[in-house]
Design a protein around this motif. Structure first.
Motif, PDB file in Angstrom:
ATOM      1  N   LEU A 258       0.826  -1.213   0.000  1.00  0.00           N
ATOM      2  CA  LEU A 258       0.000   0.000   0.000  1.00  0.00           C
ATOM      3  C   LEU A 258       0.859   1.261   0.000  1.00  0.00           C
ATOM      4  O   LEU A 258       1.985   1.271   0.502  1.00  0.00           O
ATOM      5  N   LYS A 259       0.288   2.341  -0.547  1.00  0.00           N
ATOM      6  CA  LYS A 259       0.900   3.654  -0.436  1.00  0.00           C
ATOM      7  C   LYS A 259       0.367   4.323   0.822  1.00  0.00           C
ATOM      8  O   LYS A 259      -0.681   3.942   1.350  1.00  0.00           O
ATOM      9  N   SER A 260       1.073   5.324   1.294  1.00  0.00           N
ATOM     10  CA  SER A 260       0.636   6.039   2.487  1.00  0.00           C
ATOM     11  C   SER A 260      -0.747   6.643   2.251  1.00  0.00           C
ATOM     12  O   SER A 260      -0.985   7.303   1.250  1.00  0.00           O
ATOM     13  N   GLY A 261      -1.654   6.378   3.178  1.00  0.00           N
ATOM     14  CA  GLY A 261      -3.021   6.878   3.066  1.00  0.00           C
ATOM     15  C   GLY A 261      -3.997   5.889   2.472  1.00  0.00           C
ATOM     16  O   GLY A 261      -5.211   6.083   2.571  1.00  0.00           O
ATOM     17  N   GLU A 262      -3.495   4.811   1.851  1.00  0.00           N
ATOM     18  CA  GLU A 262      -4.370   3.819   1.241  1.00  0.00           C
ATOM     19  C   GLU A 262      -4.871   2.807   2.250  1.00  0.00           C
ATOM     20  O   GLU A 262      -4.208   2.525   3.247  1.00  0.00           O
ATOM     21  N   VAL A 263      -6.043   2.234   1.933  1.00  0.00           N
ATOM     22  CA  VAL A 263      -6.645   1.183   2.754  1.00  0.00           C
ATOM     23  C   VAL A 263      -6.720  -0.094   1.934  1.00  0.00           C
ATOM     24  O   VAL A 263      -7.080  -0.062   0.745  1.00  0.00           O
ATOM     25  N   SER A 264      -6.397  -1.205   2.531  1.00  0.00           N
ATOM     26  CA  SER A 264      -6.364  -2.490   1.831  1.00  0.00           C
ATOM     27  C   SER A 264      -7.768  -3.034   1.590  1.00  0.00           C
ATOM     28  O   SER A 264      -8.763  -2.573   2.167  1.00  0.00           O
ATOM     29  N   ASN A 265      -7.826  -4.047   0.734  1.00  0.00           N
ATOM     30  CA  ASN A 265      -9.007  -4.895   0.677  1.00  0.00           C
ATOM     31  C   ASN A 265      -9.008  -5.751   1.952  1.00  0.00           C
ATOM     32  O   ASN A 265      -8.091  -5.676   2.773  1.00  0.00           O
ATOM     33  N   ILE A 266      -9.991  -6.603   2.101  1.00  0.00           N
ATOM     34  CA  ILE A 266     -10.044  -7.491   3.273  1.00  0.00           C
ATOM     35  C   ILE A 266      -8.885  -8.487   3.186  1.00  0.00           C
ATOM     36  O   ILE A 266      -8.668  -9.124   2.154  1.00  0.00           O
ATOM     37  N   VAL A 267      -8.118  -8.578   4.285  1.00  0.00           N
ATOM     38  CA  VAL A 267      -6.960  -9.467   4.346  1.00  0.00           C
ATOM     39  C   VAL A 267      -7.233 -10.545   5.400  1.00  0.00           C
ATOM     40  O   VAL A 267      -7.607 -10.241   6.538  1.00  0.00           O
ATOM     41  N   GLU A 268      -7.042 -11.789   5.017  1.00  0.00           N
ATOM     42  CA  GLU A 268      -7.268 -12.889   5.945  1.00  0.00           C
ATOM     43  C   GLU A 268      -5.937 -13.418   6.478  1.00  0.00           C
ATOM     44  O   GLU A 268      -5.002 -13.665   5.725  1.00  0.00           O
ATOM     45  N   THR A 269      -5.855 -13.560   7.810  1.00  0.00           N
ATOM     46  CA  THR A 269      -4.701 -14.194   8.450  1.00  0.00           C
ATOM     47  C   THR A 269      -5.230 -15.222   9.451  1.00  0.00           C
ATOM     48  O   THR A 269      -6.450 -15.374   9.601  1.00  0.00           O
ATOM     49  N   ARG A 270      -4.331 -15.864  10.158  1.00  0.00           N
ATOM     50  CA  ARG A 270      -4.779 -16.854  11.145  1.00  0.00           C
ATOM     51  C   ARG A 270      -5.524 -16.204  12.314  1.00  0.00           C
ATOM     52  O   ARG A 270      -6.194 -16.881  13.087  1.00  0.00           O
ATOM     53  N   PHE A 271      -5.401 -14.870  12.443  1.00  0.00           N
ATOM     54  CA  PHE A 271      -6.098 -14.165  13.519  1.00  0.00           C
ATOM     55  C   PHE A 271      -7.525 -13.787  13.140  1.00  0.00           C
ATOM     56  O   PHE A 271      -8.343 -13.515  14.013  1.00  0.00           O
ATOM     57  N   GLY A 272      -7.797 -13.730  11.846  1.00  0.00           N
ATOM     58  CA  GLY A 272      -9.123 -13.339  11.396  1.00  0.00           C
ATOM     59  C   GLY A 272      -9.038 -12.476  10.149  1.00  0.00           C
ATOM     60  O   GLY A 272      -8.157 -12.653   9.299  1.00  0.00           O
ATOM     61  N   TYR A 273      -9.971 -11.522  10.039  1.00  0.00           N
ATOM     62  CA  TYR A 273     -10.042 -10.629   8.879  1.00  0.00           C
ATOM     63  C   TYR A 273      -9.601  -9.220   9.272  1.00  0.00           C
ATOM     64  O   TYR A 273     -10.003  -8.706  10.317  1.00  0.00           O
ATOM     65  N   HIS A 274      -8.802  -8.606   8.396  1.00  0.00           N
ATOM     66  CA  HIS A 274      -8.260  -7.278   8.669  1.00  0.00           C
ATOM     67  C   HIS A 274      -8.594  -6.307   7.546  1.00  0.00           C
ATOM     68  O   HIS A 274      -8.658  -6.691   6.368  1.00  0.00           O
ATOM     69  N   LEU A 275      -8.722  -5.045   7.929  1.00  0.00           N
ATOM     70  CA  LEU A 275      -8.630  -3.917   7.000  1.00  0.00           C
ATOM     71  C   LEU A 275      -7.423  -3.103   7.467  1.00  0.00           C
ATOM     72  O   LEU A 275      -7.307  -2.795   8.656  1.00  0.00           O
TER      73      LEU A 275
END
Length: 330
Positions: A258-275
């Protein structure tokens, strides 16, 4: 994640403190299996040895290292010798008449307690390790006495010149490389691995709804405070700066892309779902000599002190009466 990391750091500190030195001289009538060594009449108990060994194994497992039988045997020998050397240094401190202020001991005790999320967590950790307040404070006292002894005998007499500092800086450029860093905030909807598909679908629905709120212009920090299930929610999701290798791989890859200021799509890890929202990025750089000089000077001094203290304790060791009872299990 942050709460777990703090708890592990606090636990490691207890383990380290628990292994500083044996608590007291055991009565000579006790069988040798209760102790692993006797140093000038003072016993190093099996309990002390087991705690130190556990701490050493914790550190190695944290690096992903798995010990084979020969390596474990060597580790046990190293641990025993470290305990013997610490005991010798404590005995030397007492010969010099070094006393430790009770107020300083109590302050270290309070500092240790504050590293735990709650009084209950702290008490439970001590119970699991079979440690009492008296035992830990006794070890604080011994550790502080040794530190004061080393300070007076070595640190106060050792200096490092500007020439030495600059020579080390110029000869070790790789040491002063600052890797690329990202500062990011995130919103986590956690997923219980044992929860089954329905729980996972429910978590995905929640994070999707939050993403829609972001797309409508709602504030990331406010949403993190309201919905995120990570302790960082109290800081609006802010995780601070981190480098590659500090986060789980899917999270890392998304954040660094990501560039500074950008928000990701939904990211899945072993902890759950992240933005994930990147709030700042720092490219790889070299720390300037001016910025690192004082810390580097302290580091080089500590190396000199360690070397002198090691040479000193080896000489003391040669004259000491040391009995070792550690027997390797078959």
């Amino acid at each position: 994640m942050a709460k777990l990391r703090r708890s592990l750091i606090a636990l490691a500190m207890v383990l380290a403190l628990a292994s500083v030195a044996s608590l007291s001289a055991a009565e000579q009538s006790k069988p040798s299996q209760d102790k692993v060594a006797v140093v000038n009449g003072s016993a190093i108990t099996r309990a002390d040895f087991d705690r130190e060994l556990m701490y050493a194994q914790e550190r190695l497992s944290g690096t992903g290292m798995q010990l084979n039988t020969a390596q474990l045997t060597q580790l046990k020998k190293n641990v025993l010798e470290q305990l013997i050397e610490r005991e010798l240094l404590y005995q030397e401190s007492q010969k010099k008449g070094i006393k430790v202020d009770q107020g300083a001991i109590n302050e270290q005790w309070r500092t240790l307690k504050n590293r735990f999320p709650s009084e209950e967590d702290f008490s439970n950790t001590l119970k699991k390790m079979n440690l009492s307040e008296k035992a830990v404070k006794s070890q604080f006292k011994r550790n502080m006495a040794v530190q004061e002894f080393i300070g007076k005998e070595f640190a106060e007499k050792i200096t490092v010149s500007d020439k030495e500092i600059k020579a080390y800086y110029d000869s070790n450029p790789a040491v002063f490389k600052q890797p690329e860093q990202v500062r990011a905030s995130h919103i986590l909807i956690s997923v219980d691995p044992k929860g089954g598909p329905s729980r996972k679908a429910e978590a995905l629905k929640k994070i999707t709804n939050i993403r829609q709120k972001l797309q409508k212009g709602e504030d990331f920090s406010a949403l993190a405070r309201k919905f995120s299930q990570c302790p960082s929610s109290a800081q609006g999701g802010d995780l601070g700066y981190f480098t590659r290798g500090q986060m789980v791989k899917p999270f890392e890859e998304a954040a660094f892309a990501l560039k500074s200021g950008e928000v990701s799509n939904i990211v899945e890890t072993r902890f759950g779902y992240h933005l994930i929202k990147v709030t700042d990025k720092k490219p790889e750089s070299i720390i300037s000599y001016k910025d690192v000089k004082d810390r580097l000077g302290q580091y080089l001094k500590e190396k000199k002190v360690q070397k002198e203290a090691s040479l000193y304790v080896q000489k003391v060791k040669e004259k000491a009466k040391i009995e070792r009872f550690l027997v390797e299990e078959k």
